[in-house]
Design a protein around this motif. Structure first.
Motif: not given
Ligand code: ATP
Ligand code: MG
Ligand code: MG
Length: 410
Positions: A351, A404-406, A355, A358, A401
């Motif tokens: 993950e 999409k952050i874990p 991330f 990206e 960001l």
């Protein structure tokens, strides 16, 4: 050259030779995590050798430093082991730390044997590593701190503190605290027993709850002669007690708040001995007043942004300070910056990799990964710094960001 060297006035070339010789020093670091890694990266740019003491041969900091000579090989051992600390001291000119939870007594014993000593001073580490003694020190030197009280690990003692300080009450471990592990918020009397079971066997004290509107921080660098220089005030946003985001510079309705925060931070750091960088965590209240939360005598998460956003990073200024080199400018060189911690959401390291990939497509984003082999929930795996020409541009770059952050951003 021999003729010139007899001259009493120092030409620029001779001044720089003197400076280079001064930089030709070896720095020992207790601890080889991400702070040591970024410190070592900074040292490499100045030809400063670093020797790292930590358990394992491939810690985040050791991974990036191949010794230039056999004498500066890293040491495999605990930074809490006196024999290993002495071994490190025998190889270096100056000792520093990436963590304050070290054996201050051993550092006190060896500091006089080191050409450039131990920085921060072991006496500073001793005060700061016990948060109750740190708070007393700050209070006695006039720093604004919220009320606090020593407690015994008993229900009746904590009840007594609550009578003075009210609820919610912040119960804190005096020692070995980080990322909020060591804190328990007691919201009502019936929860005291639960707090004691969580923090059992740890030395405790109680703090009055601070109803802050923002958490803020200032990095301060202190030279060997005691001169201090502060970085801009920043806003820190925590999630589950762990630093999540940092915004630089601090934006507030009253623009004098940022300078006030710098003054509070500088005054506090002046009261400690020894050189180096300090991270000063503070609370901002609705009426603009400031309380000091705690001080870290080392590079700090809230100062990672300085690598890309300031004229001199917190890491380089730490090295300059402990080697008695001229301190660098602490000024921002961009109008707006943010730092986002990449925290593990689970044991799945993929993950983090996904991330980070990206994030590479965001212009102005610098990705720092720490080389940690294992991922865990809440573990600091890396960070991203974004620089922008305006706050609006910063938010535009940050938004994807955060989406999409874990583990999510909320
Ligand atoms: P660090 O990782 O920064 O060393 P720590 O474990 O030493 O953290 P603290 O900084 O004492 O913990 O507290 C963690 C967080 O808990 C603070 O950033 C703040 O959000 C909150 N906090 C701490 N003390 C108080 C207080 N007295 N009132 C309200 N909130 C508090
Ligand atoms: Mg702390
Ligand atoms: Mg803290």
């Amino acid at each position: 050259i021999a003729e010139e060297s007899k001259s009493t006035t120092c030409s620029p070339s001779f001044a720089s030779i003197a400076l280079l010789q001064k930089m030709d020093k070896t720095v020992g670091i207790l601890g080889g995590g991400q702070l040591g890694r970024m410190l070592a990266a900074s040292a490499s740019l100045l030809n400063i050798d670093v020797v790292i003491l930590d358990v394992g041969d491939y810690t985040p900091a050791k991974q990036i430093v191949v010794p230039r000579k056999p004498e500066t090989a890293h040491i495999n051992g605990s930074f809490a082991d006196p024999a290993k600390i002495r071994e490190l001291a025998s190889k270096v000119d100056v000792l520093t730390v990436e963590i304050e939870h070290v054996d201050a007594a051993v550092l006190e014993e060896i500091e006089k044997n080191l050409p450039l000593g131990v920085h921060p001073s072991p006496s500073t580490i001793r005060i700061i590593q016990d948060k109750f003694i740190q708070k007393e020190h700050l209070k006695n030197h006039g720093s604004p701190v919220s009320a606090f009280f020593p407690v015994e690990p008993t229900v009746s003692s904590i009840k007594q503190a609550a009578e003075k300080l009210g609820f919610p009450l912040m119960l804190k471990s005096r020692t070995l605290a980080y990322d909020g592990r060591g804190n328990f918020v007691i919201r009502e009397e019936s929860k005291i027993e639960e707090a004691l079971s969580v923090l059992k066997d740890r030395p405790l004290y109680a703090e009055k709850w601070v109803p802050f509107v923002k958490e803020i921080a200032v990095m301060v660098v202190r030279s060997t002669s005691g001169e201090v220089s502060s970085y801009p005030a920043v806003e820190t946003v925590h999630k589950d007690n762990i630093c999540h985001l940092v915004f630089a510079p601090l934006r507030s309705r009253d623009p004098s708040v940022a300078n006030h925060a710098r003054q509070v931070a500088e005054a506090a750091v002046k009261t400690f001995k020894g050189a180096g960088i300090f991270g000063v965590e503070m609370f901002l209240l609705a009426d603009g007043s400031i309380y000091l939360n705690e001080i870290a005598p080392r590079p700090h998460n809230s100062g990672h942004y300085t690598i890309e956003a300031c004229e001199t990073s917190q890491y380089e200024n730490h090295l300059r300070a402990i080697l008695s080199l001229p301190l660098g400018s602490t000024a921002l060189k961009v109008p707006s910056a943010a730092m986002l911690n990449i925290l593990g959401a689970s044991s799945n390291i993929d993950e983090i990799t996904q991330f980070s990939r990206e994030a590479l497509s965001i212009p102005g984003a610098s990705i720092h990964l720490y080389g940690k082999a294992d991922c865990r929930k809440g573990r600091k795996m890396g960070h991203i710094t974004i620089v922008a020409q305006s706050d609006a541009e910063l938010r535009t770059k940050l938004r994807p960001l955060l989406e999409k952050i874990p583990g999510g951003s909320s």
